[in-house]
Design an enzyme around this catalytic site. Sequence first.
Site, PDB file in Angstrom:
ATOM      1  N   ALA A 591       0.957  -1.227   0.015  1.00  0.00           N
ATOM      2  CA  ALA A 591       0.138   0.124   0.089  1.00  0.00           C
ATOM      3  C   ALA A 591       0.990   1.301  -0.067  1.00  0.00           C
ATOM      4  O   ALA A 591       0.704   2.225  -0.819  1.00  0.00           O
ATOM      5  CB  ALA A 591      -0.807   0.082   1.234  1.00  0.00           C
ATOM      6  N   TYR A 592       1.937   1.117   0.825  1.00  0.00           N
ATOM      7  CA  TYR A 592       2.906   2.329   0.933  1.00  0.00           C
ATOM      8  C   TYR A 592       3.512   2.664  -0.430  1.00  0.00           C
ATOM      9  O   TYR A 592       3.656   3.672  -1.086  1.00  0.00           O
ATOM     10  CB  TYR A 592       3.842   2.123   1.960  1.00  0.00           C
ATOM     11  CG  TYR A 592       4.687   3.469   2.424  1.00  0.00           C
ATOM     12  CD1 TYR A 592       4.218   4.805   2.792  1.00  0.00           C
ATOM     13  CD2 TYR A 592       5.941   3.144   2.214  1.00  0.00           C
ATOM     14  CE1 TYR A 592       5.049   5.592   3.210  1.00  0.00           C
ATOM     15  CE2 TYR A 592       7.085   4.493   2.480  1.00  0.00           C
ATOM     16  CZ  TYR A 592       6.266   5.519   2.558  1.00  0.00           C
ATOM     17  OH  TYR A 592       7.082   6.664   2.968  1.00  0.00           O
TER      18      TYR A 592
END
Length: 704
Positions: A591-592
């Site tokens: 996600a990051y």
Amino acid sequence: MENRWSETEAAEFIKLYGNEWGEELALRTYSSRLLGGDPELVLYGGGNTSVKGVFESVLGDKIAAVWVKGSGHDLAGIGPEGFSPLDLDYLRRLRELEELSDEAMMDQFLTHLLDSRAARPSIETLMHAFLPHKFIDHTHADSILALTNRDDGAELVRKALGNDVIVVDYVRPGFQLAQAAADAFEASPEAPGMVLMKHGLVTWGGTAREAYEGTIDLVAKAESYLRTKAGSGVKTTKVTSVETARERYRIAGPIIRGALALSRGSGDDDNPWDRFILRSLINHETLDLVDSSNGKKLALTPPLTADHLVRTKALPLWIDEPAYEDPDKFREQVTAAVEQYSRDYDAYFDRNSSGLEPGVVRFDSRPRVIFLPGLGGICAGVDIGAAELARNITARTASIKLKSSGLGEYEGLDEEHLFDMEYFGLQHLKLSRAQPPALTGSVALVTGAAGAIGSGICRELLESGCLVAATDLPGDTLDSFNSELRSEFGGRAVAVPLDVTDPESVGRGFDAVIEAWGGIDLVVVNAGAAHVSKLTEMDPDDFSRLERVNVEGTLNVLTASGRHFRHQGTGGDIVLISTKNVFSPGAGFGAYSATKAAGHQLGRIASLELAGIDVRVNMVSPDAIFGEGKHKSGLWAEVGPDRMKARGLDQAGLEEYYRNRNLLKTRITTRHVARAVLFFATRQTPTTGATIPVDGGWPDSTPR
Ligand code: ZN
């Protein structure tokens, strides 16, 4: 005018300073602060006071001395050390001379100081020396100037203050004025005080209290005369509301700031803009002035006093019928008006400069004060201090000109004397200073400012002369960061609540900075969020949350920045804090890494789209930052524990692990990231769309 003398306070000053400095200097300090603390008496750093006494040398010789306020000291906060002791008998002998140039006079002061550490004494030192009294108070009180700055000023002064007050025609401050004041006093030795036309007031006494009360008494008389006889002579038909004026300023401020920067380029392609900081002057009084039928005439009269003329210039700029509804037309109006002002200023310089001392150069020709009907005043300066000073002087000037306009035609100093005060050598000394820090005159907005990297960036920018709007989500962290910045950097930093995920909040944040300083030149897109999860275990809500901050948040800030920079018209810089993970993603960081990669890509697109208006967009990609002191990295608060668990390490062990995995075996600090931001912000190289890795060296994360 209130008499604020208190015997209790006076005794406290004697207690505090009497032992070391003597009772007289202690009381001189007390009454000087009383005068300096009242802006109606002393305009920001103006005015000066003195005391005569005996100076004892190391040999025990007793030397007659006068202690005069030293330059660089403000009466409002002066201490005994702010008064410079000089050889009184020698100074008095200078009265025999026919003439004495400013430079020669200052040379005499500096060679007859009794303390080598004392500040350069005031230009008005000789007036203090030539008058016989022990205590001399000299102010540029508003209400006195309201009377003196008229063609029938001398008559008004006598009517208001009585016939026994001495009136001295305008003479330039320095040797000539000292002679004129001493001559006038000797002709009327019983007078209670002396009014210097178009300049100010001098009072005296055998004690500090007597001299102070002399000033208060005469100023009170002037005030009461103005109250009963003057009234406002200004006719105002419709006055703009403060809210409307503020709304207009949000559009008009950056255009004016751009036009002021444009009118004189610095000749350096990487740094072509010579920028000013703006402070708006929007209140009922100023709106009354600019919206009145004769406001323009009154606003375009010379200042009340030559104090700080170098900060405000002799005349303001007036913009006729500003087209607030049509920004393009407004920009044309402002640009044309600023250009005309500059031509007029150059012509004024050429008309008057023949007698200038060698080495005195022309100041830049841009206006420092601009009046606009329907908006108020806008004041400009090379830094926040200069802009704020210009604003305070303009506010007081407008107020007193309005209040006394009923007395008839206002008359300030004529051009020759104004030029003299703006350009005589000693004024230049006041302004001369070391090379200012690189980002002086620039304004930065930093998102995610209260975190580890953000706070480090704010600090670095502030130390480089930039004004900084530290933005972050509202709450305790931002509040405490705000007090930290305030205590260290004063009015050069401001905290602004801003949620990058909400375009309206971003808009409000930009507006708040424009209202404070007139525009923005550098935006650091730093706000970010982190989450650790393998793709197979990813909660879509977590992914969306990161998307909102790291992608949409970046987009919102880039959009607002681009629009603002286009509107202001003086280029700009955007620095986006990316991450090593964009080039070298890690497992569990889906996600990051993905959302930061999208944000990074938006930055590259922005560099393509905004290059045409001289906006540079660059990226800094750090490896893990743990944070220092109380500024913890939000990213690591999220990621750290998980990483520690996964690798079976404690905090120190984890930091060691990160240090050892880069080529240089080094720990990455917020300061390193901040320096990379500074590199781009100071435009050392013609670079846009580029990335600086700040990771100690990672072959696979080096951008290619
Ligand atoms: Zn003066």
